[in-house]
Design an enzyme around this catalytic site. Sequence first.
Site, short mmCIF file in Angstrom:
data_model
loop_
_atom_site.label_atom_id
_atom_site.label_comp_id
_atom_site.label_asym_id
_atom_site.label_seq_id
_atom_site.Cartn_x
_atom_site.Cartn_y
_atom_site.Cartn_z
N HIS A 120 0.85 -1.19 0.00
CA HIS A 120 0.00 0.00 0.00
C HIS A 120 0.89 1.24 0.00
O HIS A 120 1.60 1.47 0.98
CB HIS A 120 -0.90 0.02 1.24
CG HIS A 120 -1.96 -1.02 1.20
ND1 HIS A 120 -3.07 -0.93 0.39
CD2 HIS A 120 -2.08 -2.20 1.87
CE1 HIS A 120 -3.83 -2.00 0.56
NE2 HIS A 120 -3.25 -2.78 1.45
N CYS A 132 -6.27 2.91 -1.80
CA CYS A 132 -7.20 2.10 -2.59
C CYS A 132 -8.56 2.00 -1.94
O CYS A 132 -9.44 1.31 -2.42
CB CYS A 132 -6.64 0.70 -2.79
SG CYS A 132 -6.29 -0.11 -1.23
N CYS A 142 -2.09 -2.62 -3.12
CA CYS A 142 -2.71 -2.27 -4.39
C CYS A 142 -1.68 -1.81 -5.41
O CYS A 142 -2.02 -1.48 -6.53
CB CYS A 142 -3.75 -1.18 -4.16
SG CYS A 142 -3.08 0.25 -3.30
N SER A 376 -34.77 16.03 -3.70
CA SER A 376 -33.82 15.96 -2.60
C SER A 376 -33.00 14.69 -2.76
O SER A 376 -33.56 13.61 -2.96
CB SER A 376 -34.63 15.93 -1.30
OG SER A 376 -33.79 15.57 -0.26
N GLY A 377 -31.69 14.81 -2.73
CA GLY A 377 -30.82 13.66 -2.95
C GLY A 377 -30.11 13.27 -1.67
O GLY A 377 -30.35 13.83 -0.61
N GLN A 378 -29.23 12.31 -1.83
CA GLN A 378 -28.48 11.79 -0.68
C GLN A 378 -27.63 12.87 -0.01
O GLN A 378 -27.44 12.88 1.19
CB GLN A 378 -27.58 10.67 -1.18
CG GLN A 378 -26.88 9.95 -0.08
CD GLN A 378 -26.53 8.54 -0.51
OE1 GLN A 378 -26.37 8.25 -1.69
NE2 GLN A 378 -26.40 7.66 0.45
N PHE A 379 -27.10 13.80 -0.81
CA PHE A 379 -26.20 14.81 -0.26
C PHE A 379 -26.90 16.13 0.07
O PHE A 379 -26.32 16.98 0.71
CB PHE A 379 -25.06 15.10 -1.24
CG PHE A 379 -24.14 13.94 -1.44
CD1 PHE A 379 -23.29 13.54 -0.41
CD2 PHE A 379 -24.09 13.25 -2.63
CE1 PHE A 379 -22.43 12.48 -0.58
CE2 PHE A 379 -23.23 12.19 -2.82
CZ PHE A 379 -22.39 11.80 -1.78
N ASP A 486 -22.58 2.45 -7.57
CA ASP A 486 -23.96 2.57 -7.11
C ASP A 486 -24.89 2.65 -8.32
O ASP A 486 -25.78 3.50 -8.39
CB ASP A 486 -24.11 3.82 -6.22
CG ASP A 486 -25.41 3.82 -5.43
OD1 ASP A 486 -26.07 2.76 -5.38
OD2 ASP A 486 -25.77 4.87 -4.87
#
Length: 629
Positions: A120, A132, A142, A376-379, A486
């Site tokens: 790493h 990573c 990685c 309205s979103g996640q953030f 996602d």
Amino acid sequence: MYPRVILKATLYKKSQQKRRTSPCNYKERYFVLNTEELTYSERRPGKKPIEKGCIKLSDITCVEVVRSNVPIPCEFKYPFQVVYDSYYLYVFAPDNDCRLKWVRALKEVTKHNEVSLYYHPDFWGDGRWRCCDRPQKQSAGCSEYFPSECASKKPLPPTPDPQRRVSTSEDRIVVALKNFVPQEDTDIPLHKDEEYVVIDSSEPNWWRVKDRDGNIGTVPFLYITEKHSKDSFKSFKSIEDYEWYNKDIARAEAEALLMKEDKEGAFMVRDSRQAGVYTVSVFTKAPGSNGEKNPRIKHYLIRETEKSLFYLAEKYLFPSIPELIHYHQHNAAGLITRLRYCVSLDTGNGPRMKELTSERWELNAEEITQGEELGSGQFGLVFKGLWQGQAVAIKTIREDAMSEEEFKEEAEIMTKLSHPKLVQLYGVCTQRSPICLVTEFLENGCLTDFLRSQRGQLSQKTLLGMCLDISEAMAYLESSNFIHRDLAARNCLVSKDLVVKVSDFGMTRYVLDDQYRSFTTKFPVKWSSPEVIKFSKFSSKSDVWSYGVLMWEVYSEGKLPYEYRSNMEVVESLNAGQRLLKPRLCPETVYQLMQWCWKEKPEDRPSFALLFHDLASLDDPMSPGHFQL
Ligand code: ADP
């Protein structure tokens, strides 16, 4: 025979936190490397040295420079790592030459050990590897590890000098935005913040570059940027060149100016009453320790250590004031708020440097007009807006919702991703609060809502066309080495011509919500592959699994997958080999593709390039499908 001493020096070491409860700290130690072991001891004047640690050289599996941009809270700023018995010892040298001397010597004496294949390059911190993103401390590295310099693919020049530039003034120089691990023989690794000379930029996605050791190979275009945008501090001479510096301004005048701005984090740097000392003045409305809430100005002296390093509230040390200000523009780190918005008296004497933080992806707040709320979103809230004469979506980011610093690190990469089936990120505006992302606007909004609103009216051709659009965007992301993480109908948008575009790529990495991060209620289990659920192992192939679920959403016209099952029940049914059933509208050939996406082993799933190809052949009735399970 006695062991022979190879190197000795006073260095700093970071505590190893072998026990969870022990605090992380940095200690000055006297290190001795001999032909058998590496020891470190505490030395106090007039006292006998006390040995604090001893590592047998035969136990060492990796020695390498730590490439990191985290501020280092001890005086020595050049870290390297010694990995042994699965422990990580981080040692800090006073300068790069000293660091390289130790790394080379340690590599030399351990090169015949059974060394790690991968390591790493960055630190472990906040429960993840910074290089990573993996959340398991014991996860394999990685980046490829070279046990000795001559073991790397090509020999280094005779006297390697890390500061040396291999370029001439006419060379086009790029800087790596992040690390890259080669995937083909023709690739070379990228190390974040290192410079490379461009050899060939004719391929849009993969450029050929030369590293400082003369190695030539391809690297993803997304991971590099032209040098000038990164070269912020070196070319500036004095702090008078900076927009945030106000010469000859009295404390009262500074306070009046900042109060007039009335913006959280509005700040300036001014001369303090003590000659040669500077003060940072900041406007805030944040509640104070005694409960005060009124708008007020806080003043912080810029302090200097004996070694001419600068710091503000806490001991984050910087070699220059511009670097200190730059850091606190991104991190409060002990200040009442981070320095968000610089305020200056316009003195009109010659050109001032524009905003120091302005990068190519930074948009000017004044050019963005905010309109109606879209959702309205996640953030945070999403608004329609206008920017440079075009309709845009403005996604505001609640302060506690996103890991802003990490996002900004990657923002340039994300603005460079450009494809007709991808929702374009135009840029970010960090000069206002809350910060916001500005993206392409799509008239028909979110795909899930669109599918639901059109139930019963969508033709087979339209449904297949939607899947095809998404696979095209994903094939582009796959070829650019970018993982969505996602992919779901809720993260796709529909244009006025019914083109479906993929949005929110890579954004989950910056979510701060614990219920999301800890894989509980908010984690999208129903779209996640078994290896993501079990080991957080994200890849383009885990995106392929999610894509299968997304195809299912399209053909069931916006239904929630596994509608009546809890996340736990879904995991159990997947473990038992069960999969989503064929939606009524879905042709058998398309369902076969979905099932291919849901193969247990990632390597058994198709690539997006193949999915796109096979869906395209279904779209053309003359051409037979050629997918196979
Ligand atoms: P999140 O994915 O963070 O939960 P979204 O990006 O889905 O939030 O935004 C919330 C809502 O705002 C969406 O459902 C959609 O209706 C609207 N919206 C978001 N981005 C756009 C855009 N680019 N164009 C049009 N509408 C958008």
